[in-house]
Design a protein around this motif. Structure first.
Motif, PDB file in Angstrom:
ATOM      1  N   UNK A   1      -5.913  18.171 -29.793  1.00 55.78           N
ATOM      2  CA  UNK A   1      -6.125  16.788 -29.383  1.00 55.78           C
ATOM      3  C   UNK A   1      -6.419  15.903 -30.593  1.00 55.78           C
ATOM      4  N   UNK A   2      -5.686  14.787 -30.682  1.00 59.03           N
ATOM      5  CA  UNK A   2      -5.943  13.780 -31.714  1.00 59.03           C
ATOM      6  C   UNK A   2      -6.257  12.446 -31.046  1.00 59.03           C
ATOM      7  N   UNK A   3      -7.054  11.642 -31.725  1.00 50.04           N
ATOM      8  CA  UNK A   3      -7.382  10.296 -31.261  1.00 50.04           C
ATOM      9  C   UNK A   3      -6.946   9.322 -32.343  1.00 50.04           C
ATOM     10  N   UNK A   4      -5.941   8.510 -32.033  1.00 54.64           N
ATOM     11  CA  UNK A   4      -5.366   7.579 -33.002  1.00 54.64           C
ATOM     12  C   UNK A   4      -5.853   6.170 -32.696  1.00 54.64           C
ATOM     13  N   UNK A   5      -6.346   5.472 -33.715  1.00 54.20           N
ATOM     14  CA  UNK A   5      -6.844   4.121 -33.502  1.00 54.20           C
ATOM     15  C   UNK A   5      -6.541   3.242 -34.705  1.00 54.20           C
ATOM     16  N   UNK A   6      -6.219   1.983 -34.435  1.00 55.49           N
ATOM     17  CA  UNK A   6      -5.901   1.055 -35.521  1.00 55.49           C
ATOM     18  C   UNK A   6      -7.140   0.700 -36.325  1.00 55.49           C
ATOM     19  N   UNK A   7      -8.290   0.620 -35.676  1.00 57.07           N
ATOM     20  CA  UNK A   7      -9.529   0.284 -36.369  1.00 57.07           C
ATOM     21  C   UNK A   7     -10.459   1.467 -36.440  1.00 57.07           C
ATOM     22  N   UNK A   8     -11.765   1.195 -36.306  1.00 54.61           N
ATOM     23  CA  UNK A   8     -12.745   2.269 -36.295  1.00 54.61           C
ATOM     24  C   UNK A   8     -12.957   2.756 -34.864  1.00 54.61           C
ATOM     25  N   UNK A   9     -13.131   4.034 -34.698  1.00 58.15           N
ATOM     26  CA  UNK A   9     -13.431   4.561 -33.376  1.00 58.15           C
ATOM     27  C   UNK A   9     -14.827   4.085 -32.974  1.00 58.15           C
ATOM     28  N   UNK A  10     -14.949   3.635 -31.727  1.00 56.78           N
ATOM     29  CA  UNK A  10     -16.231   3.137 -31.256  1.00 56.78           C
ATOM     30  C   UNK A  10     -16.715   1.939 -32.047  1.00 56.78           C
ATOM     31  N   UNK A  11     -15.826   0.996 -32.295  1.00 55.12           N
ATOM     32  CA  UNK A  11     -16.149  -0.133 -33.176  1.00 55.12           C
ATOM     33  C   UNK A  11     -17.319  -0.973 -32.671  1.00 55.12           C
ATOM     34  N   UNK A  12     -17.536  -1.024 -31.372  1.00 54.15           N
ATOM     35  CA  UNK A  12     -18.599  -1.850 -30.825  1.00 54.15           C
ATOM     36  C   UNK A  12     -19.955  -1.181 -30.773  1.00 54.15           C
ATOM     37  N   UNK A  13     -20.064   0.027 -31.302  1.00 54.96           N
ATOM     38  CA  UNK A  13     -21.313   0.774 -31.271  1.00 54.96           C
ATOM     39  C   UNK A  13     -22.121   0.543 -32.538  1.00 54.96           C
ATOM     40  N   UNK A  14     -23.383   0.941 -32.511  1.00 51.51           N
ATOM     41  CA  UNK A  14     -24.222   0.904 -33.708  1.00 51.51           C
ATOM     42  C   UNK A  14     -23.815   2.035 -34.641  1.00 51.51           C
ATOM     43  N   UNK A  15     -24.343   2.016 -35.853  1.00 51.45           N
ATOM     44  CA  UNK A  15     -24.047   3.088 -36.808  1.00 51.45           C
ATOM     45  C   UNK A  15     -24.491   4.437 -36.247  1.00 51.45           C
ATOM     46  N   UNK A  16     -25.645   4.464 -35.595  1.00 50.38           N
ATOM     47  CA  UNK A  16     -26.122   5.707 -34.978  1.00 50.38           C
ATOM     48  C   UNK A  16     -25.192   6.153 -33.853  1.00 50.38           C
ATOM     49  N   UNK A  17     -24.712   5.185 -33.070  1.00 48.55           N
ATOM     50  CA  UNK A  17     -23.804   5.519 -31.984  1.00 48.55           C
ATOM     51  C   UNK A  17     -22.490   6.076 -32.494  1.00 48.55           C
ATOM     52  N   UNK A  18     -21.927   5.434 -33.517  1.00 44.61           N
ATOM     53  CA  UNK A  18     -20.659   5.922 -34.072  1.00 44.61           C
ATOM     54  C   UNK A  18     -20.832   7.305 -34.699  1.00 44.61           C
ATOM     55  N   UNK A  19     -21.974   7.540 -35.348  1.00 44.21           N
ATOM     56  CA  UNK A  19     -22.212   8.842 -35.973  1.00 44.21           C
ATOM     57  C   UNK A  19     -22.241   9.947 -34.921  1.00 44.21           C
ATOM     58  N   UNK A  20     -22.903   9.683 -33.785  1.00 45.39           N
ATOM     59  CA  UNK A  20     -22.931  10.704 -32.734  1.00 45.39           C
ATOM     60  C   UNK A  20     -21.551  10.897 -32.137  1.00 45.39           C
ATOM     61  N   UNK A  21     -20.831   9.812 -31.976  1.00 41.86           N
ATOM     62  CA  UNK A  21     -19.472   9.899 -31.433  1.00 41.86           C
ATOM     63  C   UNK A  21     -18.611  10.816 -32.298  1.00 41.86           C
ATOM     64  N   UNK A  22     -18.689  10.629 -33.595  1.00 43.31           N
ATOM     65  CA  UNK A  22     -17.890  11.449 -34.512  1.00 43.31           C
ATOM     66  C   UNK A  22     -18.307  12.909 -34.448  1.00 43.31           C
ATOM     67  N   UNK A  23     -19.619  13.145 -34.394  1.00 39.61           N
ATOM     68  CA  UNK A  23     -20.090  14.534 -34.323  1.00 39.61           C
ATOM     69  C   UNK A  23     -19.619  15.213 -33.041  1.00 39.61           C
ATOM     70  N   UNK A  24     -19.707  14.474 -31.934  1.00 34.69           N
ATOM     71  CA  UNK A  24     -19.311  15.059 -30.653  1.00 34.69           C
ATOM     72  C   UNK A  24     -17.818  15.364 -30.620  1.00 34.69           C
ATOM     73  N   UNK A  25     -17.009  14.432 -31.110  1.00 35.40           N
ATOM     74  CA  UNK A  25     -15.561  14.661 -31.124  1.00 35.40           C
ATOM     75  C   UNK A  25     -15.199  15.802 -32.065  1.00 35.40           C
ATOM     76  N   UNK A  26     -15.864  15.875 -33.199  1.00 34.64           N
ATOM     77  CA  UNK A  26     -15.598  16.967 -34.144  1.00 34.64           C
ATOM     78  C   UNK A  26     -15.963  18.314 -33.536  1.00 34.64           C
ATOM     79  N   UNK A  27     -17.062  18.361 -32.775  1.00 33.80           N
ATOM     80  CA  UNK A  27     -17.479  19.609 -32.143  1.00 33.80           C
ATOM     81  C   UNK A  27     -16.451  20.083 -31.125  1.00 33.80           C
TER      82      UNK A  27
END
Length: 363
Positions: free
Chosen positions: A172-198
């Motif tokens: 599974x890949x997630x393709x996006x023109x900008x940043x994933x979870x652009x409307x989230x806080x830095x903490x939110x985006x960090x967790x998002x990345x960790x969860x997707x990587x896991x």
């Protein structure tokens, strides 16, 4: 008041039986002076916020529409509205009926925007969307391969994580023109990345995809943006804004026709398209209609955001507290507690509708 002792004096048509339309219809039905006709081709209410779960294999995310409407006095016309005539105050349906109204609530919502996704035809012919989640779920059972979700917004994130968790053999890949979870806080985006990587979801940012042909995958899921279903309104001469949403005042009344009110994703408000905004605007549109019919004071729409809720599979989630304008606060809630909160929020939408139905029956 017993409806046998007071005949309805006004007829209101509600177009669309999603979160906004069903909320508006049930709120209107509480007034014994109003008869309500709900026009929608389906006989089931779909929990749109669960479509990513349907794609991942959950058997059903719908409820019989009759379970909400029974005993409320609401008439359900199981047809599609194909023409709107504001001058005559009439709606024509694809089964040949002509329905007259005193007021109309336009709540046809939105769909995944696939218009620029393919050079020929539509993306729906070569890719899946949230609306074709059931078909996507069947395709995933055919065997593992490469799957690409196009769009790094919240819907795309939920689709990618749900599919990756339930079908770990798929790449599974997630393709996006900008940043994933652009409307989230830095903490939110960090967790998002960790969860997707896991979950072994590969996030590829800076990927501006304009055609399905550009995606190297066995299965493509298009989740880049939404578009309002306002073609019927535009053809009827109602004013639309640059995004194709119906221009309204603060009472959610059409700027073109004072007999038409708009709720949910079709309304040109500053609110984002979401279930969280659809139900409040549905209730407010109904209240504005009733104030109009009764020549009473109408209140302008006031809305403030509280949180963004994101599911990351069945065992993880992200609760992002936000300012009233939807900008993120620094703190977040993650993991199983967030998954639990998200589930309760989703369940609450159906609970609220059932309470509204009970109140309509008790009028």
């Amino acid at each position: 008041m017993n409806r046998q002792h007071r005949q309805p004096r006004h007829h209101v048509i509600v177009l669309g039986a999603g979160y906004a339309g069903l909320t508006a219809a049930l709120r209107l039905a509480r007034n014994p002076a109003v008869s309500v006709t709900l026009v929608d081709p389906s006989d089931r209410f779909t929990e749109r916020v669960r479509l990513h779960q349907l794609a991942a294999g959950q058997p059903d995310v719908t409820h019989p529409l009759s379970s909400f409407l029974r005993g409320t006095g609401i008439r359900h016309v199981a047809a599609r509205a194909v023409d709107l005539d504001p001058a005559a105050r009439e709606v024509r349906t694809d089964d040949g009926r002509t329905l007259s109204y005193d007021r109309l609530v336009y709540a046809l919502g939105s769909v995944t925007d696939t218009r620029i996704a393919a050079e020929e035809g539509t993306v729906g012919e070569r890719a899946y969307t949230a609306e074709s989640a059931a078909e996507l779920g069947k395709r995933l059972l055919d065997g593992p391969g490469r799957l690409a979700v196009v769009g790094g917004g919240l819907t795309g994130v939920e689709l990618a994580s749900e599919i990756a968790e339930s079908h770990p053999a798929w790449d599974v890949r997630l393709l996006t023109a900008g940043r994933v979870g652009a409307g989230l806080s830095a903490n939110g985006r960090a967790h998002l990345r960790r969860a997707l990587a896991a979950m072994r979801v590969r996030v590829m940012e800076g990927e501006r995809i304009t055609s399905v042909d550009e995606v190297d995958a066995d299965v493509t899921v298009w989740s880049a943006s939404l578009r309002p279903l306002t073609g019927l309104a535009g053809a009827a001469g109602l004013e639309l804004d640059g995004e194709g949403r119906i221009v309204v005042d603060r009472m959610l009344r059409s700027a073109t026709d004072p007999a038409v009110y708009v709720a949910g994703d079709a309304a040109a408000t500053s609110l984002r398209m979401a279930c969280a905004t659809a139900m409040p605007t549905g209730a407010h549109a109904a209240a504005s209609v009733l104030a109009d019919l009764e020549s009473g004071p109408a209140r302008p729409l006031r809305f403030r955001y509280v949180v963004q809720c994101i599911s990351l599979g069945r065992n993880d989630g992200l609760i992002q507290p936000v300012h009233r304008d939807d900008s993120p606060l620094r703190s977040v809630v993650t993991g199983r507690p967030a998954a639990f909160v998200k589930e309760q929020v989703v369940r609450s939408t159906v609970r609220i509708l059932r309470v509204a139905a009970s109140r309509a029956r008790a009028r």
